[in-house]
Design a protein around this motif. Structure first.
Motif, PDB file in Angstrom:
ATOM      1  N   THR A  57       0.745  -1.291  -0.021  1.00 48.56           N
ATOM      2  CA  THR A  57      -0.011   0.051  -0.015  1.00 48.56           C
ATOM      3  C   THR A  57       0.838   1.149   0.120  1.00 48.56           C
ATOM      4  N   THR A  58       2.135   1.168   0.224  1.00 47.73           N
ATOM      5  CA  THR A  58       2.713   2.446   0.644  1.00 47.73           C
ATOM      6  C   THR A  58       3.994   2.924  -0.469  1.00 47.73           C
ATOM      7  N   GLY A 259       0.395  -3.996   4.542  1.00 50.01           N
ATOM      8  CA  GLY A 259      -0.545  -2.851   4.641  1.00 50.01           C
ATOM      9  C   GLY A 259      -2.085  -3.313   4.516  1.00 50.01           C
ATOM     10  N   ARG A 385      -1.924   4.752   4.610  1.00 46.20           N
ATOM     11  CA  ARG A 385      -1.775   4.129   5.425  1.00 46.20           C
ATOM     12  C   ARG A 385      -3.279   3.732   6.041  1.00 46.20           C
TER      13      ARG A 385
END
Length: 533
Positions: A57-58, A259, A385
């Motif tokens: 996700t990051t 994530g 996040r």
């Protein structure tokens, strides 16, 4: 509907959506306990490539990771996480410094460090990693990377063969810690950096193609010095939406995920998947903007700190996948947790603090006013996040009860907005507060006049003096004592509100081994990552 009910509803929605996707594409076997997807291995006696797809996700510009060039913003995290680059030193599972590309070191005096490099290490460009190559890399790093320049305080670098001697401009007890930061990945400066931000590192995988914010293609480094990498090809896919990440892992589009929303965890708690979890110092916290007139009011800062339900956030919204925070560091650190004190969750107390400061609800609309202005808090955060929007919603609900209106702006454009001190009052973010295993890191990056990400322009004469001593202190016990005093200083000012520490998990198919969570959150794709034979 309660937050818990919403989470349960979302879980059911994930399951329904995943089943629909799988049925629609003929991949039902990949969504249950049936036949495994064949990304992660090849049949014996065949030459089929071993491939691995990792959803994260990051990995995107939103998190200042636009590429894998460690000299660019926070892109060193991607460089080290995805097996492209390595640092001179690294952290053990107990967060102790150990040699990596270096094999030994000596602290000659307060200003001089002599580092001996490993022999036989090559960059993916084919060039040998010599002392001169390391010198070129570090000199370029401090030339272009302000945070690294301030951390390392390098004066001169000299080399002789595989020996690198670094002199600092002032005593730097944490030099080895900072050399272990992801920006310290050693890359071949002769090979340069491509337009896409690809570099030649020393890791088990070679970056072959990169589309910022979308994906990274990796191939096995056939000449890797540290063993045989387990996969021939790896794709890292940026999937910032939690629901999409959930369905991708269930449908077999990816083999592992970083994530994952906590609400999705129950979908993978079966024999087809493996969890790797550990406590980290990754902290969800709120920065106060001292340029904002409303935040300059000490009573408002105190009331915000008293009005955030940390336990509720951790236990309900994070499903217990974390630990409520007091200060910068979790209880596992000697200078964390109970070593400091801060405001406790107390809505009635927060109301009293505001009342005494002149914030009253005269018109009866539920929002307090003072000098004709409503008590409105502009809360800036970002969605990649998964936990941060949940924190914003939780704070919005509880602070409304004390008479504050919280306006949430959760956007991928948060980096440009937070640079405008007139555009926000509170900025909630997540970071690993002690990635170097030393307490100084958070303060030098976030709290000082010279800090690169002192987003709220906080200043404390007392903190500046404590940091002057910390910067020159080699004794670890004294450093811990100073860390406690420094934390207490910012907590007394309510300059930050530390909400929770993250229990970090990665989820992979049971056909994968070697994807292991680490306390510093650096090392993910390593030489040990491999298909289960």
């Amino acid at each position: 509907m309660s937050r818990k009910e919403k989470i349960m509803r979302n879980r059911k929605r994930f399951m329904v959506l995943c089943m629909a996707v799988c049925l629609g594409t003929g991949l039902l076997a990949g969504c249950g306990t049936g036949e495994k997807n064949t990304h992660t291995g090849s049949a014996k006696g065949t030459t089929e490539k071993k491939t691995f797809v990792f959803g994260d996700t990051t990995f995107n510009p939103e998190n200042e990771e636009p590429d894998v060039n460690p000299h660019n913003a926070y892109a060193g995290w991607a460089c080290i996480r995805y097996g492209v680059g390595e640092t001179l030193f690294k952290y053990s599972d107990s967060m102790e410094i150990q040699p990596w590309l270096a094999k030994d070191y000596e602290n000659i005096d307060e200003l001089t460090w002599q580092i001996t490099l490993q022999d036989g290490v090559k960059f993916s460009s084919g060039r040998e990693m010599t002392g001169e190559a390391v010198k070129e890399c570090l000199e370029h790093l401090v030339e272009v990377h302000e945070r690294a320049k301030g951390d390392l305080m390098i004066d001169t670098i000299t080399t002789e063969g595989q020996t690198v001697t670094i002199k600092t401009t002032e005593p730097k007890p944490t030099l080895l810690n900072y050399l272990s930061d992801p920006y310290g990945c050693i890359i071949d400066m002769e090979a340069g950096v491509t337009e896409d931000g690809i570099v030649a590192g020393t890791g088990p995988y070679i970056a072959e193609a990169l589309v910022s914010g979308e994906q990274l293609k990796l191939v096995k480094n056939e000449e890797y010095w540290g063993g045989e990498p387990g996969f021939d090809e790896i794709t890292v896919r940026t999937i910032s939406d939690g629901d999409t990440l959930t369905m991708a892992l269930q449908s077999g589009e990816i083999d592992a995920a970083y994530g994952m929303p906590y609400a999705s965890y129950p979908l993978f708690e079966n024999e087809d998947y493996t969890f790797s979890s550990c406590a980290t110092s990754r902290t969800f916290f709120a920065h106060m903007n001292f340029e904002s007139p409303v935040i300059q009011d000490r009573a408002v800062r105190k009331a915000i700190a008293m009005g955030i339900d940390k336990e509720g956030f951790v236990n309900t919204l994070l499903d217990g996948n974390g630990y409520s925070a007091v200060g910068v560091y979790p209880d596992s650190f000697e200078f964390g947790g109970d070593a400091v004190t801060t405001e406790t969750y107390d809505l009635e107390g927060a109301k009293k603090v505001l009342e005494e400061a002149g914030w009253v609800d005269k018109d009866g609309d539920g929002i307090r006013e003072k000098d004709g202005k409503d008590l409105t808090i502009r809360w800036l955060t970002y969605p990649s996040r998964q936990e941060l929007p949940l924190l914003a919603e939780s704070a919005q609900a509880t602070l409304k009860e004390v008479g504050m209106e919280v306006q949430i702006n959760s956007t991928a454009d948060h980096n440009s907005i937070r640079a405008d001190s007139t555009a926000w009052d509170v900025y909630a973010s997540a970071m690993v507060t002690a990635p170097t295993g030393d307490p100084e890191y958070f303060f030098t990056t976030h709290c000082l006049d010279s800090s690169s990400v002192n987003n709220g322009h906080y200043h404390s004469d007392k903190l500046e003096e404590l940091e002057k001593e910390m910067a020159k202190t080699f004794d670890t016990e004294r450093r811990g004592e100073l860390a406690v005093k420094m934390q207490q200083t910012i907590l007394d000012d309510n300059a930050f509100v530390f909400c929770s520490h993250l229990k970090m998990s990665m989820i992979s198919k049971a056909t994968v081994k070697g994807l292991v969570a680490h306390p510093c959150d650096f090392y993910e794709i390593t030489v040990d990552l491999a298909p289960v034979e």
